[in-house]
Design a protein around this motif. Sequence first.
Motif, PDB file in Angstrom:
ATOM      1  N   GLU A   1     -61.303 -47.013   4.615  1.00 27.35           N
ATOM      2  CA  GLU A   1     -60.756 -47.188   6.079  1.00 27.35           C
ATOM      3  C   GLU A   1     -59.531 -46.275   6.391  1.00 27.35           C
ATOM      4  O   GLU A   1     -59.935 -46.008   7.774  1.00 27.35           O
TER       5      GLU A   1
ATOM      6  N   ALA B   1     -55.699 -51.702   8.326  1.00 24.40           N
ATOM      7  CA  ALA B   1     -56.139 -51.311   6.992  1.00 24.40           C
ATOM      8  C   ALA B   1     -54.864 -51.482   5.993  1.00 24.40           C
ATOM      9  O   ALA B   1     -55.051 -51.974   4.943  1.00 24.40           O
TER      10      ALA B   1
ATOM     11  N   PRO C   1     -65.861 -52.503   7.878  1.00 29.53           N
ATOM     12  CA  PRO C   1     -64.610 -52.149   8.688  1.00 29.53           C
ATOM     13  C   PRO C   1     -64.757 -51.573  10.074  1.00 29.53           C
ATOM     14  O   PRO C   1     -64.055 -51.838  10.924  1.00 29.53           O
TER      15      PRO C   1
ATOM     16  N   THR D   1     -59.465 -49.881   0.767  1.00 31.40           N
ATOM     17  CA  THR D   1     -58.637 -49.289   1.883  1.00 31.40           C
ATOM     18  C   THR D   1     -58.693 -47.845   2.176  1.00 31.40           C
ATOM     19  O   THR D   1     -58.523 -47.225   3.217  1.00 31.40           O
TER      20      THR D   1
END
Length: 287
Positions: A145, A97, A61, A142
């Motif tokens: 992130e 994200a 990321p 996620t």
Amino acid sequence: MTPEVALRTSQPLTVSSLLNPVVMWSDLWRHRDLSRQFAVRYFLTRFRGTYLGVLWALIFPLLMLLVYTFIFTYIFSARSGNETRPQYAVWLFCGMAVFGLFSASVMRACGVVLENPQYVTKVVFPLQILPVANLGASLMYTAIELVLVTVGVAIFHSTLNASALLTPVVLLPLLAMSLGVSWFLASLTVFVRDVSNVAVIVVSQFLFFLTPIFWKKEELLGKMPQLSWLIDFNPLAVIVENARRCILWGQMPDWRGWAIGMAIGLITMQLGYAWFMKSKRGFADVL
């Protein structure tokens, strides 16, 4: 017949019972432990065989953030107002994200049944938990992130917003919508393999550019108000904007938009579940 007895019988369930939310939620609750185990397995499998292992969930990321920040700040000059490049990067990364949770779970769902043919022949195995576990794995990714987004807000905005605690609530419509679409695509791909290619094109390209990820709603409506339908009819746009409101700006979500998105998500989830449960009896004939 109670929902639990109906789910345990070998007889096919009727459409009316599959459209009963009690049946769906009791089924998901009964298999919650198995879903959690598979979610962890799917998450760890993404990094199996690599030297850095789970650290890639943090490194990748960050690399993507650097690439998008360079493109949209130095090449296209997408910033506005007094916003600094780091602040724009955090804003961009937050949208990426949230949208990535939907796109990753949906695209991976296309092959979740095809990649596990050994479970199709086992009548006692609940195939419906495979898309659930896939969504759970995407949610773990996620979450990492969004932690990075929160750190970025603390560093570049010099604040931590209490409204960020509402992020799990804000993401509920997205989770319901993602799971419903995943059930649809996981089943359809078994019978029509081209569905996976369509999902990649539509989800990763079309929806990405129709959602305010690298463009701002206010700027679009100021220049081309006739395109307001891109936001009004795109539930993903409301979810992305609500996440930014809570995490970045310390504001309350748009509860009206949240309620509409939640209704759409629950309906999509229920229809996807009914479709998957009704069609899964034909998986063995195809595979």
